[in-house]
Each structure stands twice: as C-alpha cells, then as structure tokens.
Design an enzyme around this catalytic site. Sequence first.
Site, PDB file in Angstrom:
ATOM      1  N   HIS A  14       2.899   1.738  -9.036  1.00 58.85           N
ATOM      2  CA  HIS A  14       4.015   2.613  -9.405  1.00 58.85           C
ATOM      3  C   HIS A  14       3.491   3.783 -10.202  1.00 58.85           C
ATOM      4  CE1 HIS A  14       7.342   0.105  -8.150  1.00 58.85           C
ATOM      5  NE2 HIS A  14       6.820  -0.930  -8.755  1.00 58.85           N
ATOM      6  N   ASP A  16      -0.137  -9.615  -5.272  1.00 55.59           N
ATOM      7  CA  ASP A  16       1.221  -9.053  -5.217  1.00 55.59           C
ATOM      8  C   ASP A  16       1.198  -7.617  -5.748  1.00 55.59           C
ATOM      9  OD1 ASP A  16       4.547  -9.858  -6.495  1.00 55.59           O
ATOM     10  OD2 ASP A  16       3.900  -8.863  -4.671  1.00 55.59           O
ATOM     11  N   LEU A  63       0.820  -1.205   0.000  1.00 54.92           N
ATOM     12  CA  LEU A  63       0.000   0.000   0.000  1.00 54.92           C
ATOM     13  C   LEU A  63       0.858   1.260   0.000  1.00 54.92           C
ATOM     14  CD1 LEU A  63      -2.694  -1.185   2.577  1.00 54.92           C
ATOM     15  CD2 LEU A  63      -2.565  -1.599   0.124  1.00 54.92           C
ATOM     16  N   ARG A  64       2.161   1.078   0.061  1.00 56.66           N
ATOM     17  CA  ARG A  64       3.159   2.167  -0.018  1.00 56.66           C
ATOM     18  C   ARG A  64       3.150   3.093   1.189  1.00 56.66           C
ATOM     19  NH1 ARG A  64       6.087  -0.552  -3.484  1.00 56.66           N
ATOM     20  NH2 ARG A  64       5.345  -0.525  -5.634  1.00 56.66           N
TER      21      ARG A  64
END
Lengths: 324, 166, 427
Positions: free
Chosen positions: C310, C306, C64-65
């Site tokens: 980006h 997965d 989820l960054r």
Amino acid sequence: MPNPDIQHDSNGALKHFLTIEGLSRETIYDILDVANNFFNFGQREIKKVPLLRGKTVVNLFFEDSTRTRTTFEIAAKRLSADVININVPRSSVSKGETMLDTIRTLEAMHTDMFVVRHTSSGAAHLIAQHVPEHVRIINAGDGRHSHPTQAMLDMFTIRQYKGDFTPLRVAIVGDILHSRVARSQIHALKILGAAEVRVIAPRTLLPTGIESLGVTPFTDMREGLDDIDVVIMLRLQLERMEGQLVASEQEYFSHYGLTEEKLGYAKPDAVVMHPGPMNRGLEITSSVADSDKSLILPQVTNGIAVRMAIMARIMGGSSEGAGQ
Amino acid sequence: MNNGSLPTVDEILSTMEQELRPMVSTDSLIIGVHSGGVWIAERLHQSLGLSTKLGSLDISFYRDDFSRVGLHPQVKSSHLPEVIDDRDIMLIDDVLHTGRTIRAAMNEIFSYGRPGKVRLAVLVERSGRELPVQADVVGQHLQMRDDEYVKLTGPDPLELSITKKN
Amino acid sequence: MKLLIKNGRVIDPANNIDDTCDVAIENGRIVSVGKTSEVFSADETIDAQGKIICPGLVDLQARLREPGQEHKATMESECRAAVRGGITALCIPPDTYPVIDTPAMAHLIHDRSQNVGLNTVYPLGALTTGLKGDRLSDMAALSNAGCVALSNANSPVTNTLVMRRAMQYAASFDLTVFLNAQDAWLQGNGCVHEGEISTRLGLPAIPEAAEIVGVARDLALIETTGVRAHFCQLSSARAVAMIAEAQSRGLNVTADVTAHHLHLSEHDIGLFDTQCFVLPPLRGVADRDALRRALGDGVVTAVCSDHQPHGTDAKLAPFSEAASGISGLETLLVLIWRLVDEGAITMSQAIQSLTTNPGRILGINDGTLSIGANANVCIFDPDNKWTLTESDFHSRGKNSPFIGWEFNGKVSHTIVGGRVVYANGDI
C-alpha cells in the site's frame, strides 16, 4: 509495536487531551479543581479571562453535534481565544481530501488547538501524531473509543453532589457497546478509585471482555441497581447500530428504561445522570429526568467550566519555542 | 543587606496601619493578592477594623507568562464577596518588584466591575520595576541587587527573608 | 549455461538432504547435488561457504497489484521485492482488475510475468465468475490456461448450494480449491479481533466465530464432495483444531498461515497502529501460540506472506478507515527463520513450510532441488544480523509492523531457472 503515550510531553505535562486512560488520579483532581475556579464565573460581570488571548481554537467536527460544539465554543471564548467552527460533512471527505490534509490546511492558518470529533475510533490519536509540536488536540469524541471531556464533567458533577469517590457504587446502563462516553467514564471511575463500577445492558449491547476494564456486567436492572449510589443512563444510539441489536423500543424500555420504580432498587439517596441528549420515554422517564435526584442539568452547566479547565491545562507552555 | 537589619513584619505592618488609617473609610474594600498579599491583607483587615468583607485574588488566569510556562500548578480561588462597582479599593500585596502581578490583579478586578478608585499598599517595595506601577503605601523600601530575592513566608509566623539567586 | 554453487549447507527436505556440498545447474535445471564431478566446468561459480542452499521459496499468496492497481505497485516492482526475499515462485489470488475468470486473463498474467523475467507467477483462477458467488466459472479452461487452483479470494460465497456445486465441479476435473473460510455476516465490517482490545479501543470487531463457522461449513461440504481443498490464512486456535480433527479422519485438506500471524497478536495494535490492521485480524496470544504449534505438528504445512503493498496514505487514516494488509515479501523468510532461532520449529520444518509443501499444495514441480527439476534456488546467510528499516523495502509498499525489528539472516542469491536474478544487493 504499541505507540508510546502521546498525551504527555517529555516532562510529563499534559499536552493533548485524548483519552482518560493513562491519566493519573492527581491529574484528574487537578483539572476538577481548576474547573471549580471557572465554575463561579457566572457571578462575574465579565465572564472571560485572558488566558488564551491571541490563540486560535478550531472546532473540527467530522461528526455533527451542535450541543458539544457550542459548549467548546463558549469555553474557548471565555478564555478569550478566537474560535473557528468547521463542520466536515461526509460528502467533503468523499471528495478525496484525507483527514490529515484537512488538518494541514488548517495548520497553515496558525491554529493553536483543535477540538476534534470524528466517527472513527483513533482519529484524535492519529491527528495528535501528525501536528507540529506546539499544536494541542482535544478529543471531543472518536467513534466508540473515547469522550474524555464528557467523563471529566461527569466526574465533576459526581464530586459536587457525592464528594469522595472511594465509597461510591456506580452503574452505567444502556448501549455500552457503542458508547465512547461509557468507556471514558469507566476509566475515570477506576482511576479515581470508585468502590464498584457496573454496566447494565442486554448481552447484545455489552462488549465482549468488558470485565477486563474492571467492571461487573449485569443483564438484569433490578440486580444491577441494587445498592447503587450513581445511576448513569446512556442514550440508545439507534443511528449507530448496524442491524437490530435490541428488540422493540417497548421491550427495551420495560427492561432497561429508568422509571421511578426501577430507581427505587438503588440507594434512597442515589442520583441520576445522563450525558444527553435524552430519549425521554425510551431510556428514561420524564418524571425521573426532571426529579430532584436528576443531575442532568448540572451536567450541562458544568460542561463549560470543565472544558475551560482542560483547555487551560493543556495549552500552557505551548507557544512556538516555549519550554526553555 | 542582611536579615539582621530588616525590621520585623509586625513592625512594618504597624507602620502601614498608621498610614492606611486616614486613607480608608467604612465603605473601603481590602483585596489581597495570593498568597503573601492575602496574609498581609488579613492582618490589616483585622487591625483596621473594617466591616466590609475581605477579598482575595488568585491571578493565575491573568499572568503574562502563560504561553511560556503554562498554568501554575496550584491555582487557588479568587473570592470577591463585595460588589466592585464604584467602590474604593485598597489592593494589598507582599512584594512590589516588576509590577506585573499588580497589572494582572488590576485586570482581574476590572473583570468583576468598574471600581471608583484603586490604590496599592505593599509590605515591601524593591527596585526592578518593568511596568509603570507605583504603590500608594509602602511598608519598607528595600534597595536590592539584581541577583537577590525577598520573600515573605507564612501565614504564621510571617517572616521576611532575602536570598541570592543560584 | 553452467552454474555451480559450492560448499554450502544444502537443505532439501523433499529429498531428505541436509549436507555440506555443491549444487550444479545446467541449462536451467538441477544436474547434481553433492560432490561435483571434475568434468563439470562451470561458467559461473558461487561460493556458498557458511550459507544455506535451499529450494527457492514458494509464496502461496501475494498481491502484485497488476493489473488494475498499478498506482500501488506493479508486477515488476513486486517481483523485484520477491526475489530479494529468496522467493522464486509466487501465487496471486484472482482478485485483480479485471478478475482472473477467463483464460485470457490467465494468459495475460503469464505473459506479463515472463516479460518481467524474475520469479514465476502462478495465478489462481476465480471459483465463481466475477468472484460474485453465484455462477461457476469455466474452471477447466482456467486450469488449462495455467491457473493452479481455484479461489474466491476474499469475496465470500454465502450461498451454500453454490459453494457445494463449485466444489463438486472442481473435483470433477481434479482441481484444488483454495478457501478463505470466513462467515461474511459475522465478519461484517469488523477490523480487529473481538475481545479485550476491541472493547478498549472501541473498534468494530470480528469474532472468532466468523472463522469457526466458515471453516465448519466448508469442512462439511468438502467431506460430502470429496474435493481437494486448502484453507488459506487461518487465524484462530479453534479453526486449526478443526482442521487437525478433519485430517485425522482422513480428509484431504491442507492449511496455511501468514508469517505475521505467527508473530503478532491483537496486543501489537497498541494505540491504533494501522500497520497491524490485517484481515483476518491478529487474534489473541493463545491463538498465535496455537498457530505456531499447528505448524510444528504438521497440521498447518505452509506459511505465506499474504503480501499487500500500500502507499503511505492508505495507512494514514483512522484504523477502521485504513487499508488492511502488510507488505510481506521481503520479511517472509526472516520471520520464519526467527521461529527456528526461537526453537518453535526445526530448520527443516521451516524450509519445508516455505518450499516443498507450498509446491505440493499448488501441484507444481517446484520447491525442491530434485535432479532434473527447474533450478530455483535460494542462498542465504543464516548468521547476518540486521535491523529492518523503511529504506530496505524494494516493494512499493513499505507498510510493515516489522520495521525496527532485528532479524537474523539475509538472502545473498536467488536463482530462477538457472539464472541469477538477485545477488547481494543487485538485480
């Protein structure tokens, strides 16, 4: 999903020169024929033709190479183009400007053609997918993938000295794994219908599945050179190797270096080629490199004529609004 | 104008030869422009009995339409076996129309050296000049319409034909 | 709050249900599956006629960054994307910035996901501190703070002795270890499968030996330590064969694969398409087919997304310099559903691999429609043809090789804890 062929335009004409793969035999022969015309330029007083007058060619080298860059510069100037050389050292890339940003900045200065050399495979393709319609890209070497202009000048040289490709048995010796030159030469020889193409190297330098490119791998030089017409020696690219892929240089030389004795395993009229620069005493002895079987110097001379031909072929019909 | 009232190529060549004979010397060079001009130049070179070697030019690299249409699919070789500097040159072509071919041919000759004199002899000259080019020797003047084209086929036999543009 | 979902085809593999009936939810829990009693007066009713009602999806791996890479995406943006894909619970690996190797980080993740208030987010705790592969982390504390299992993410534990001790330690507390079993030396900086494609394209390659050696080593250690282990994102035929063999000898190991490894192979890379740059790499067609078979045979029991969002620039670079990963939350369900349409697996297997099984692997009370369970439900229309475009993505990452693909099936409602968190285009 795989990208479509971006080298040719919608009419099937060559618009970029990125890889030998996908070119027809006719296209390759045509470029060799045009190169022949440029080859005789040495006799002329003015070695230029005005074909690319008013066009700007940028040599965009992300990986340094004075000799290749110089031949492209001479080729472009002989076609009367304006040439700009840009070396992008690693440090500037690490300052944050992406490769595509560099291209866009240069485009804003009305560049018609980029000659690109890059350390990463696929770089030239990526650039070709992101430039405006009228801009042309020539791949001067991308990572390990492709060095199509080198393969073309090698084919030009082979044709000069051996004529027809179909009966030829060619062996490429050395660091196949890291070699974009080898990959491009293999594609060219297969397209031109060479009788047999072999690669000779220790297993550590042979890529997995190389047979799928239509070549026969050998690890023994004596076996591999048997009955060969053209021996192409590759440079051992120690600077591209991560970790150790060969044992000592002495061992490499004794098993894979081209000496007069090893050349004796090939046909009596076999010729020797090397894309340069040579590591004398490592992959080839001076006595072979300087012998009359060596085509290494003609390769260098031919480089300019062949690159002129490639530029001439792809640039035409490229002015903004051209084509109709 | 139709084919019926056109003289044959041989007849035109004969006229040209007569005009050219007093204009050339043993040192003159004949240079033909591919492809039609070379066929004409070969005939004239033989009938004039020149001892200098015949030259031929492929002007593909000097054309002014490269940007628009690209390199010609069939590029032949230029072959100038004699030294150009200070020489008396007779440039030969089949049809003089817009004048652009001759402009390109002149540029190419000057890449090889600096000639003493260049003159032009053409088999056929027709209206439609776009550049200030003129021939010194004309085999046959033709008055043609804008939608008509004259073409020389060869090398054997050499024949002139006039066609209409579609 | 009473919610009634009517007339849908209820598929709950955990309870062996495949029937057209209703699901009744009260106070955040499932109260009945079947014919609804007349007494149940719903506050809200959803008509699920023609649709499938199944447990909400449990995604075993999604990034989820947040925290640390909020320029790429945030928990909020990615959870919105998750619920659009019918996902009600997802598991994040410990490689956030900072790493999840303290209870404080685990609590932070928990609190943040509660604030976002969409799907549940389960963190994996770091197996070694800082993921550095030297020192064991406080596994018990991490577990108490909400970490459902331990993992070293994509950082290899090259020291075999450390790995053995980590497994022994985890086993002492009955904790599950998630393994990304790749040999670091053989993986190197490779970016594609070692084979025909890497040879032709001249790209640095990862031989299948990297995974075989990694799996072999970890299987041997699992056997001698008795830890409960789960192998993540296997990519090769040989590796799943080794897992099958170990399972047949009674070893307590499970395995998952990514949705994209079930559909794509190295050939899809074409001319350096960075959308197909993933790690582990897309391997040969035979490997892809073996992974499908392993899913059908039950050797591999779960499929994950997965998910790795980006920005555009990260993929706009020469292949080996681009970022790896696919934005996969929104295509997880439809990619598995495609396998059902293709006849590779049954409907029940498909739903099991996305719900019951991942729930069981994580040891959470999720992935079922059992009476009394948290009401996490996914309702989707299995007969809805659509083509994926970039604008369909709600994730901040539009990086997907599936753009342009035609899919069948669309999520219409996602319910978490009895609350409708996504409905037909609105959140």
